[in-house]
Design a protein around this motif. Structure first.
Motif, PDB file in Angstrom:
ATOM      1  N   LEU A   1      14.139   0.114  -6.333  1.00 51.00           N
ATOM      2  CA  LEU A   1      13.250  -0.977  -5.956  1.00 51.00           C
ATOM      3  C   LEU A   1      12.802  -0.816  -4.504  1.00 51.00           C
ATOM      4  CD1 LEU A   1      11.964  -3.632  -6.864  1.00 51.00           C
ATOM      5  CD2 LEU A   1      14.003  -4.790  -5.992  1.00 51.00           C
ATOM      6  N   GLY A   2      13.723  -0.438  -3.650  1.00 53.32           N
ATOM      7  CA  GLY A   2      13.379  -0.220  -2.244  1.00 53.32           C
ATOM      8  C   GLY A   2      12.388   0.916  -2.065  1.00 53.32           C
ATOM      9  N   VAL A   3      12.592   1.995  -2.809  1.00 50.01           N
ATOM     10  CA  VAL A   3      11.661   3.127  -2.731  1.00 50.01           C
ATOM     11  C   VAL A   3      10.288   2.709  -3.225  1.00 50.01           C
ATOM     12  CG1 VAL A   3      11.154   5.396  -3.692  1.00 50.01           C
ATOM     13  CG2 VAL A   3      13.438   4.891  -2.837  1.00 50.01           C
ATOM     14  N   ALA A   4      10.238   1.946  -4.315  1.00 53.84           N
ATOM     15  CA  ALA A   4       8.953   1.489  -4.854  1.00 53.84           C
ATOM     16  C   ALA A   4       8.245   0.569  -3.865  1.00 53.84           C
ATOM     17  CB  ALA A   4       9.175   0.784  -6.186  1.00 53.84           C
ATOM     18  N   VAL A   5       8.990  -0.334  -3.243  1.00 58.71           N
ATOM     19  CA  VAL A   5       8.395  -1.239  -2.259  1.00 58.71           C
ATOM     20  C   VAL A   5       7.895  -0.454  -1.056  1.00 58.71           C
ATOM     21  CG1 VAL A   5       8.947  -3.068  -0.611  1.00 58.71           C
ATOM     22  CG2 VAL A   5       9.652  -3.275  -2.987  1.00 58.71           C
ATOM     23  N   LEU A   6       8.666   0.508  -0.610  1.00 62.54           N
ATOM     24  CA  LEU A   6       8.257   1.320   0.533  1.00 62.54           C
ATOM     25  C   LEU A   6       6.986   2.112   0.214  1.00 62.54           C
ATOM     26  CD1 LEU A   6       9.070   2.051   3.397  1.00 62.54           C
ATOM     27  CD2 LEU A   6      10.365   3.959   2.455  1.00 62.54           C
ATOM     28  N   LYS A   7       6.916   2.688  -0.978  1.00 64.66           N
ATOM     29  CA  LYS A   7       5.716   3.410  -1.377  1.00 64.66           C
ATOM     30  C   LYS A   7       4.521   2.468  -1.444  1.00 64.66           C
ATOM     31  CE  LYS A   7       5.735   6.385  -4.685  1.00 64.66           C
ATOM     32  NZ  LYS A   7       5.981   7.059  -5.986  1.00 64.66           N
ATOM     33  N   GLY A   8       4.732   1.275  -1.960  1.00 68.52           N
ATOM     34  CA  GLY A   8       3.646   0.297  -2.023  1.00 68.52           C
ATOM     35  C   GLY A   8       3.161  -0.107  -0.645  1.00 68.52           C
ATOM     36  N   LEU A   9       4.085  -0.315   0.282  1.00 63.21           N
ATOM     37  CA  LEU A   9       3.697  -0.690   1.641  1.00 63.21           C
ATOM     38  C   LEU A   9       2.944   0.441   2.338  1.00 63.21           C
ATOM     39  CD1 LEU A   9       6.834  -2.630   2.891  1.00 63.21           C
ATOM     40  CD2 LEU A   9       4.576  -3.556   2.406  1.00 63.21           C
ATOM     41  N   ILE A  10       3.403   1.659   2.153  1.00 62.73           N
ATOM     42  CA  ILE A  10       2.709   2.801   2.748  1.00 62.73           C
ATOM     43  C   ILE A  10       1.300   2.909   2.179  1.00 62.73           C
ATOM     44  CG2 ILE A  10       2.680   5.325   2.855  1.00 62.73           C
ATOM     45  CD1 ILE A  10       5.753   5.170   3.098  1.00 62.73           C
ATOM     46  N   TRP A  11       1.172   2.715   0.876  1.00 62.09           N
ATOM     47  CA  TRP A  11      -0.154   2.764   0.255  1.00 62.09           C
ATOM     48  C   TRP A  11      -1.043   1.648   0.790  1.00 62.09           C
ATOM     49  CZ3 TRP A  11      -3.085  -0.486  -2.823  1.00 62.09           C
ATOM     50  CH2 TRP A  11      -4.201   0.095  -3.406  1.00 62.09           C
ATOM     51  N   LEU A  12      -0.515   0.436   0.946  1.00 64.87           N
ATOM     52  CA  LEU A  12      -1.306  -0.674   1.475  1.00 64.87           C
ATOM     53  C   LEU A  12      -1.757  -0.418   2.909  1.00 64.87           C
ATOM     54  CD1 LEU A  12       0.511  -3.831   0.108  1.00 64.87           C
ATOM     55  CD2 LEU A  12      -1.786  -3.054  -0.434  1.00 64.87           C
ATOM     56  N   VAL A  13      -0.874   0.115   3.737  1.00 63.94           N
ATOM     57  CA  VAL A  13      -1.243   0.411   5.121  1.00 63.94           C
ATOM     58  C   VAL A  13      -2.329   1.474   5.151  1.00 63.94           C
ATOM     59  CG1 VAL A  13      -0.411   1.452   7.267  1.00 63.94           C
ATOM     60  CG2 VAL A  13       0.921  -0.325   6.143  1.00 63.94           C
ATOM     61  N   TRP A  14      -2.190   2.504   4.322  1.00 62.56           N
ATOM     62  CA  TRP A  14      -3.200   3.558   4.265  1.00 62.56           C
ATOM     63  C   TRP A  14      -4.540   2.979   3.819  1.00 62.56           C
ATOM     64  CZ3 TRP A  14      -4.792   7.940   5.923  1.00 62.56           C
ATOM     65  CH2 TRP A  14      -5.758   8.637   5.225  1.00 62.56           C
ATOM     66  N   TRP A  15      -4.534   2.151   2.784  1.00 64.57           N
ATOM     67  CA  TRP A  15      -5.776   1.563   2.286  1.00 64.57           C
ATOM     68  C   TRP A  15      -6.408   0.656   3.338  1.00 64.57           C
ATOM     69  CZ3 TRP A  15      -9.243   2.915  -0.800  1.00 64.57           C
ATOM     70  CH2 TRP A  15     -10.151   2.029  -1.340  1.00 64.57           C
ATOM     71  N   GLU A  16      -5.570  -0.074   4.065  1.00 68.93           N
ATOM     72  CA  GLU A  16      -6.078  -0.941   5.132  1.00 68.93           C
ATOM     73  C   GLU A  16      -6.746  -0.112   6.224  1.00 68.93           C
ATOM     74  OE1 GLU A  16      -6.879  -4.661   6.562  1.00 68.93           O
ATOM     75  OE2 GLU A  16      -5.845  -4.173   4.707  1.00 68.93           O
ATOM     76  N   LEU A  17      -6.160   1.022   6.569  1.00 66.27           N
ATOM     77  CA  LEU A  17      -6.777   1.894   7.570  1.00 66.27           C
ATOM     78  C   LEU A  17      -8.115   2.428   7.088  1.00 66.27           C
ATOM     79  CD1 LEU A  17      -3.692   3.900   8.862  1.00 66.27           C
ATOM     80  CD2 LEU A  17      -5.009   2.186  10.097  1.00 66.27           C
ATOM     81  N   VAL A  18      -8.186   2.805   5.821  1.00 67.28           N
ATOM     82  CA  VAL A  18      -9.447   3.307   5.272  1.00 67.28           C
ATOM     83  C   VAL A  18     -10.505   2.202   5.297  1.00 67.28           C
ATOM     84  CG1 VAL A  18     -10.553   4.103   3.144  1.00 67.28           C
ATOM     85  CG2 VAL A  18      -8.382   5.096   3.868  1.00 67.28           C
TER      86      VAL A  18
END
Length: 83
Positions: free
Chosen positions: A28-45
């Motif tokens: 669950l922690g890995v999934a949440v971390l991957k989701g947060l990284i994806w959200l930050v990347w999308w926000e930067l784009v």
């Protein structure tokens, strides 16, 4: 890592994940971390494209439009001066 298979068309390799699947709280922690990284990347784009769009909008309003207006005014003045 891979498993070597022998077949009629020659040696094949089957890829396997380097990290095995994790479950429970760690998964669950890995999934949440991957989701947060994806959200930050999308926000930067999105921020990049928004800033680029704002730049061009402001450039058109404050740079291109006054220059075009000034050229139009100069052409109008010269056309009136000739006639």
């Amino acid at each position: 890592m891979g498993v070597r298979l022998a077949g009629g068309i020659g040696p094949l390799r089957v890829s396997m994940p380097v990290l095995p699947a994790v479950g429970g709280f760690l998964g669950l922690g890995v999934a949440v971390l991957k989701g947060l990284i994806w959200l930050v990347w999308w926000e930067l784009v999105l921020c990049y494209w928004m800033l680029l769009g704002c730049y061009w909008l402001l450039r058109v309003i404050y740079w291109e439009a006054p220059r075009a207006g000034w050229r139009w005014w100069q052409r109008r003045q010269t056309a009136q001066g000739r006639s």
